[in-house]
Design a protein around this motif. Structure first.
Motif, PDB file in Angstrom:
ATOM      1  N   GLY B 193      -6.094  -6.982  -7.584  1.00 13.65           N
ATOM      2  CA  GLY B 193      -5.321  -5.734  -7.486  1.00 13.65           C
ATOM      3  C   GLY B 193      -6.235  -4.540  -7.715  1.00 13.65           C
ATOM      4  O   GLY B 193      -7.274  -4.653  -8.359  1.00 13.65           O
ATOM      5  N   CYS B 194      -5.832  -3.382  -7.180  1.00 13.80           N
ATOM      6  CA  CYS B 194      -6.698  -2.193  -7.199  1.00 13.80           C
ATOM      7  C   CYS B 194      -7.107  -1.774  -8.603  1.00 13.80           C
ATOM      8  O   CYS B 194      -8.251  -1.420  -8.845  1.00 13.80           O
ATOM      9  CB  CYS B 194      -5.993  -0.990  -6.580  1.00 13.80           C
ATOM     10  SG  CYS B 194      -5.283  -1.317  -4.995  1.00 13.80           S
ATOM     11  N   VAL B 195      -6.143  -1.736  -9.526  1.00 10.34           N
ATOM     12  CA  VAL B 195      -6.450  -1.145 -10.830  1.00 10.34           C
ATOM     13  C   VAL B 195      -7.421  -2.023 -11.611  1.00 10.34           C
ATOM     14  O   VAL B 195      -8.354  -1.530 -12.248  1.00 10.34           O
ATOM     15  CB  VAL B 195      -5.157  -0.881 -11.642  1.00 10.34           C
ATOM     16  CG1 VAL B 195      -5.489  -0.086 -12.891  1.00 10.34           C
ATOM     17  CG2 VAL B 195      -4.144  -0.132 -10.805  1.00 10.34           C
ATOM     18  N   VAL B 196      -7.236  -3.334 -11.542  1.00 11.31           N
ATOM     19  CA  VAL B 196      -8.189  -4.223 -12.211  1.00 11.31           C
ATOM     20  C   VAL B 196      -9.562  -4.089 -11.542  1.00 11.31           C
ATOM     21  O   VAL B 196     -10.590  -3.982 -12.203  1.00 11.31           O
ATOM     22  CB  VAL B 196      -7.700  -5.688 -12.201  1.00 11.31           C
ATOM     23  CG1 VAL B 196      -8.849  -6.656 -12.445  1.00 11.31           C
ATOM     24  CG2 VAL B 196      -6.621  -5.871 -13.258  1.00 11.31           C
ATOM     25  N   THR B 261      -2.565 -13.373  -9.988  1.00 10.95           N
ATOM     26  CA  THR B 261      -2.931 -11.979 -10.220  1.00 10.95           C
ATOM     27  C   THR B 261      -2.808 -11.657 -11.709  1.00 10.95           C
ATOM     28  O   THR B 261      -1.956 -12.212 -12.397  1.00 10.95           O
ATOM     29  CB  THR B 261      -2.058 -10.965  -9.453  1.00 10.95           C
ATOM     30  OG1 THR B 261      -1.003 -10.548 -10.305  1.00 10.95           O
ATOM     31  CG2 THR B 261      -1.504 -11.529  -8.169  1.00 10.95           C
ATOM     32  N   PRO B 262      -3.660 -10.759 -12.211  1.00  9.43           N
ATOM     33  CA  PRO B 262      -3.557 -10.317 -13.600  1.00  9.43           C
ATOM     34  C   PRO B 262      -2.718  -9.043 -13.697  1.00  9.43           C
ATOM     35  O   PRO B 262      -2.727  -8.374 -14.718  1.00  9.43           O
ATOM     36  CB  PRO B 262      -5.011 -10.020 -13.976  1.00  9.43           C
ATOM     37  CG  PRO B 262      -5.658  -9.611 -12.688  1.00  9.43           C
ATOM     38  CD  PRO B 262      -4.888 -10.242 -11.559  1.00  9.43           C
ATOM     39  N   CYS B 263      -2.020  -8.696 -12.627  1.00 11.45           N
ATOM     40  CA  CYS B 263      -1.270  -7.448 -12.608  1.00 11.45           C
ATOM     41  C   CYS B 263       0.205  -7.751 -12.371  1.00 11.45           C
ATOM     42  O   CYS B 263       0.587  -8.283 -11.325  1.00 11.45           O
ATOM     43  CB  CYS B 263      -1.797  -6.540 -11.508  1.00 11.45           C
ATOM     44  SG  CYS B 263      -0.769  -5.073 -11.273  1.00 11.45           S
ATOM     45  N   ALA B 264       1.027  -7.410 -13.356  1.00 14.70           N
ATOM     46  CA  ALA B 264       2.456  -7.704 -13.266  1.00 14.70           C
ATOM     47  C   ALA B 264       3.062  -7.077 -12.017  1.00 14.70           C
ATOM     48  O   ALA B 264       3.891  -7.672 -11.329  1.00 14.70           O
ATOM     49  CB  ALA B 264       3.165  -7.167 -14.506  1.00 14.70           C
ATOM     50  N   MET B 403      -3.227   1.521 -18.489  1.00 15.29           N
ATOM     51  CA  MET B 403      -3.642   2.909 -18.284  1.00 15.29           C
ATOM     52  C   MET B 403      -2.736   3.868 -19.048  1.00 15.29           C
ATOM     53  O   MET B 403      -3.195   4.754 -19.760  1.00 15.29           O
ATOM     54  CB  MET B 403      -3.518   3.265 -16.788  1.00 15.29           C
ATOM     55  CG  MET B 403      -4.717   2.960 -15.959  1.00 15.29           C
ATOM     56  SD  MET B 403      -4.287   3.060 -14.186  1.00 15.29           S
ATOM     57  CE  MET B 403      -3.807   4.770 -14.047  1.00 15.29           C
ATOM     58  N   GLN B 404      -1.450   3.689 -18.856  1.00 15.01           N
ATOM     59  CA  GLN B 404      -0.468   4.593 -19.457  1.00 15.01           C
ATOM     60  C   GLN B 404      -0.544   4.535 -20.984  1.00 15.01           C
ATOM     61  O   GLN B 404      -0.583   5.557 -21.659  1.00 15.01           O
ATOM     62  CB  GLN B 404       0.940   4.201 -18.970  1.00 15.01           C
ATOM     63  CG  GLN B 404       2.092   4.823 -19.743  1.00 15.01           C
ATOM     64  CD  GLN B 404       2.397   6.241 -19.292  1.00 15.01           C
ATOM     65  OE1 GLN B 404       1.586   6.875 -18.632  1.00 15.01           O
ATOM     66  NE2 GLN B 404       3.568   6.739 -19.667  1.00 15.01           N
TER      67      GLN B 404
END
Ligand SMILES: Cc1cc2nc3c(=O)[nH]c(=O)nc-3n(C[C@H](O)[C@H](O)[C@H](O)COP(=O)(O)OP(=O)(O)OC[C@H]3O[C@@H](n4cnc5c(N)ncnc54)[C@H](O)[C@@H]3O)c2cc1C
Ligand code: SF4
Ligand code: SF4
Ligand code: SF4
Lengths: 460, 430
Positions: B193-196, B261-264, B403-404
């Motif tokens: 995923g993009c953020v990771v 994925t590591p992104c929920a 991030m938040q």
């Protein structure tokens, strides 16, 4: 539409951000939980202090602008639909718990406090506020008082009115009227607090409410009894009360509801059972154990096919799961859910259920009935699709007939959901022409311009 | 100005789903945006009423409705709590496609979605340029969290304490992989995923380390695109379809048991939204999309349910860790236990629960950009709950939440680290 000058005056009182005038905002205050046509208000105004609240009411009166107070808009009778236009007065920012008095067992709250939040704050201090409408996670205490809301604990602990010790409210001139007191006993003046209870925003706008608190029960025990006919279940209700046991909750689910709950939860309820009673006794541990034993014995004697008692908190929760699932299960069955609350004397429950089933057949509708058997407050719930004009017409006829039957059993139009717009036309049938005339005269005297939630309860 | 009649007709498609809302108002109890504003138009019931009225042409101000519709985190809290089982997320996403396509995207969104996101190579190189120069413009503020703030950028990002872009994104460090299953006999496709990839490559490295340790083969193809949620939630179906189709083609080349994925948010998008928005694809792509969707799985869930990681018997404790349940993990996918099990597998940590662990952190993707003040006050409540738990570390399975939460803790000056559960589990492996 109010003039720009008037809008500016509202803004001067409550601040610009608390005057909602955009089309989208106004449309979102045009409805409540009742299945009725929406009406868009001219404005929604949200005071954040008592002072602002009084000034807003006064300004409306000066301009002859109708005021519809609105807590969370969960009432089921159209009480917050601004049927005559004007402003919707939002009370949800007046949400402070002013005081919880642990010595004298009362609390003072603003009207916008959420019921469940209040109950939790009270519980934190080792006290108990029993009224628990099904909507408590969102309903406001002001809305509860204005509707005289009840809940699952009504049988033993009573309803909202049994906890209202006083209401301070604004009259149409924006003057603060005080009523009731912080004392258990109070006979000073007319009982104006009682006039506000169930007034649905037609008699004044609540500013602060004094509520009674009680010590919580030390123990409780829940049971579930299954029956192969409704008469036996009703006989059980009567027999429990006759044995001088007053359970805190005594709920009934009919066969239609049982099946829909089972479809929804797959919890293993017997689909052929005609009725389920959910019973909970509470109080001192010794008394609870003894009463629970007696209740089980009574159920067996009156013909329950099976009785289950919860052994611990987890099992208790499991038993209540069926009751909690009742509304979701019914609501998911069809697009539109018409939830009524015809209420009859306890002894008339079997006759009422029979009549409801006959009405369902006559109008070719599916009606599930569940509710508070202990106090005779049933919720016949009609599952339909309001877009189907023909079907919805039959629904309206069925509802009329349900009220007719309830009244013929010396019951009442509404056990807890209020009269609002939905049942105003029925009021005279339950009461009398003189009752309406008296109420109208009262209303005329306190609200000569008829600005306080016009059209509700007594029509007009 | 848009032709309202046409817009109304398109919205009528949603009527069957919207009519299920009985206007009970129970969504008010859980909606984080409503809790801030107390405005009915900000909660589900209000939005549905507005869409219904727009569909019936009772409202003229379509722009007003568009604004209300977009002021939503898409956190799914309301859907999880709705007695009527209204398919709220479907309604909102479809309505955003209809309304936003009709009214047009904002210019900023157009640049981001159409100009950048759909061109992964360009996106990557822009980000790497930005990463190289960001040190010049920003000042580090909190070394435990790793956040910075930037006066130079404040016109765009306000006074956020943002996490720097990683010096080396995952796709540069590990351009691609295709390893065979080892002891476990399992092989996963890895979708970071993009953020990771760009902000938390350390999470990606942790995943790879853990997979290697357990003998799980990894297929990591180069040239991955974003999962598509930013485009879909902005109502930009075109960009969404481009992104999904590109991924589907890419992953169809590998063989694997699960797509991890590591992104929920990525997992929820691939698993739940991809199958719902496939009408626009040709048969082959559609089949590829569905196949990928079926295999999608959160990494915590994979490690616990498939690999069999269990908590240790007698943890020694030491570091107090609390868990934030991302909406997309807990409410959409029902994954609540597995991240806790994973943390329990590291004996140096002690799990302490915070209040309202599954209350949304307020990020909501682009919601954070459009409604930063609301997002920040929702986030502050999360921060207060984290602090009250007295944890040293907060773990959460969604990089957007990371991030938040980092921003919120950093602004308050809290010295609490923000980690992914996999990172903490990876510490147990030398
Ligand atoms: C799912 C569901 C379950 C429910 N279960 C129950 C139940 O178990 N028992 C029950 O009794 N009801 C129940 N209800 C009905 C409803 O929730 C109650 O009537 C509740 O008391 C309404 O509270 P509210 O804050 O939403 O008030 P609103 O609906 O906003 O208003 C109700 C009335 O109060 C008036 N009002 C509000 N604030 C003020 C004020 N400050 N001064 C003067 N008047 C005011 C309004 O004008 C209106 O007439 C249920 C409703 C739903 C949708
Ligand atoms: S909880 Fe569901 S049914 Fe109730 S108002 Fe909200 S969306 Fe509608
Ligand atoms: S998705 Fe979240 S933010 Fe949006 S309406 Fe539902 S609860 Fe509120
Ligand atoms: S990033 Fe925050 S907003 Fe998104 S799902 Fe996670 S908790 Fe909700």
């Amino acid at each position: 539409m109010p003039s720009n000058a008037l809008i500016k005056e509202f803004q001067a009182i409550v601040g610009k951000e608390n005057v909602l005038e955009s089309e989208a905002d106004r449309h979102s205050y045009s409805y409540d939980s009742a299945v009725l046509d929406p009406v868009v208000p001219d404005l929604a105004v949200r005071p954040t202090t008592s002072e602002e609240l009084g000034k807003v009411v006064r300004l409306c009166n000066e301009n002859g602008l109708p005021v519809t107070p609105r807590g969370s808009g969960t009432n089921l009778s159209g009480g917050t639909i601004p049927s005559k236009g004007g402003i919707v007065l939002l009370t949800n920012a007046l949400n402070k718990i002013v005081e919880i008095n642990e010595e004298d067992l009362y609390a003072v709250v603003q009207p916008g406090v959420i019921t469940a939040k209040f109950a939790a704050e009270v519980a934190k201090r080792g006290l108990f506020y029993p009224p628990d409408p099904g909507s408590q996670a969102v309903s406001t205490l002001g809305g509860n008082v204005a509707e005289n809301a009840g809940g699952l604990r009504g049988l033993k602990y009573g309803v909202t009115k049994d906890y209202v010790m006083g209401v301070d409210f604004f009259d149409v001139n924006g003057e603060l009227v005080k009523s009731g007191s912080r004392t258990v006993k109070c006979v000073t003046g007319l009982n104006l607090s009682a006039l506000q209870v169930a007034s649905e925003g037609t008699m004044g706008v609540f500013n602060e409410i004094i509520l009674k608190l009680v010590p919580p029960p030390a123990a409780n025990k829940a049971m579930m009894a299954l029956f192969d006919n409704v008469d036996k279940a009703s006989a059980t209700v009567a027999a429990i009360i006759a044995a001088k046991i007053v359970p805190c909750t005594l709920e009934l689910l009919d066969n239609v509801t049982i099946n829909l709950v089972e479809d929804f939860t797959k919890a293993g309820l017997p689909r052929d059972a005609q009725a389920i009673l959910l019973i909970e006794v509470d109080g001192h541990p010794g008394q609870v154990a003894e009463e629970a034993e007696k209740v089980v014995a009574i159920c067996k004697k009156t013909g329950a096919t099976e009785v289950k008692a919860a052994k611990d908190e987890a099992e208790r929760n499991k038993l209540w799961e069926a009751r909690r699932a009742a509304l979701p299960a019914l609501a998911r069955a069809k697009p539109t859910t018409v939830l009524e609350d015809a209420t009859v004397p306890r002894s008339k429950i079997p006759a009422m259920i029979k009549a409801i089933n006959a009405i369902a057949k006559k109008y070719d509708l599916t009606i599930g009935t569940f509710g508070h058997a202990g106090d005779g407050n049933l919720h016949p719930t009609i599952m339909c699709d309001k877009r189907d004009k023909n079907e919805f017409h039959r629904v309206e006829q069925a509802v009329d007939e349900i009220f007719d039957v309830a009244l013929s059993f010396k019951g009442t139009l509404s056990g807890e959901h209020g009269i609002g717009l939905a049942k105003a036309k029925w009021l005279e049938k339950e009461t009398s022409a003189a009752t309406i005339a008296y109420a109208k005269a009262l209303k005329k005297a306190i609200d000569p311009k008829g600005i306080l939630n016009p059209g509700k309860i007594i029509g007009g | 100005m848009a032709d309202l009649h046409k817009l109304a007709q398109m919205l009528q498609e949603l009527d069957d789903q919207m009519v299920a809302c009985m206007k009970c108002g129970m969504c008010q109890a859980v909606c984080p945006v409503f809790a801030e504003s107390l405005n009915e138009a900000d909660v589900t019931r209000g939005k549905i009423a507005l869409l219904e009225n727009l569909a019936k042409e009772m409202i003229a101000d379509a722009k007003g409705v568009q604004e209300k519709l977009n002021k939503c985190l898409l956190c799914g809290s309301c859907a999880a709590n709705c007695p009527s089982g209204v398919k709220i997320m479907d309604i909102f996403l479809k309505a955003r496609i209809i309304v936003n396509t009709y009214m047009g995207l904002s210019p900023v969104k157009k640049v981001i979605l159409k100009g950048m996101l759909t061109r992964p190579a360009l996106f990557n190189s822009l980000v790497s340029v930005a990463a190289r120069f960001q040190g010049v413009f920003s000042t580090p503020v909190n070394e435990i969290i790793g956040s910075s703030c930037s006066q130079w950028l404040s016109p765009v990002i306000g006074d956020r304490h943002f996490l720097g872009l990683a010096k080396e994104p995952l796709h540069s460090a590990v351009p691609s992989l295709d390893s065979a299953p080892g002891a476990s006999g399992l092989k996963v496709a890895f979708f970071p995923g993009c953020v990771v990839d760009k902000m938390f490559p350390r999470v990606g490295h942790a995943v790879l380390k853990v997979m290697a340790h357990h003998g799980v083969g990894v297929y990591l193809p180069a040239g991955q695109s974003c999962c598509g949620i930013p485009a879909l939630s902005s109502g930009d179906r075109d960009s969404y379809e481009k992104l999904v189709a590109a991924n589907a083609r890419l992953f169809a080349k590998g063989r694997f048991d699960a797509l991890v994925t590591p992104c929920a948010t990525c997992t929820a998008t691939i698993k739940e939204l991809w199958p719902k928005f496939v009408d626009g694809f040709d048969a082959t792509t559609k089949a590829q999309v569905l196949a990928m969707s079926e295999k999608a799985m959160d990494v915590n869930q994979f490690l616990v349910d498939k690999v069999g990681v269990t908590a240790v018997d007698k943890p020694t404790g030491g570091t107090r860790v609390t868990v934030h349940d991302p909406c997309h993990l807990a409410k959409s996918l029902g994954v609540r236990k597995q991240p806790r099990t994973l943390l329990g597998a590291n004996r140096d940590y002690e799990l302490v629960e915070m209040a309202e662990a599954d209350r949304c952190c307020g990020c909501g993707g682009s919601f954070n950009l459009a409604h930063y003040e609301v997002s920040r006050s929702i986030g502050r409540r999360k921060r207060d709950n984290i602090v009250a738990s007295k944890a040293d570390v907060v773990a959460t399975g969604c990089p957007a939440c990371m991030m938040q939460i980092s921003d919120m803790l950093s602004q308050a000056g809290d010295r609490i680290a923000v980690r992914h559960p996999v990172e903490i589990y990876a510490e147990t492996i030398d």
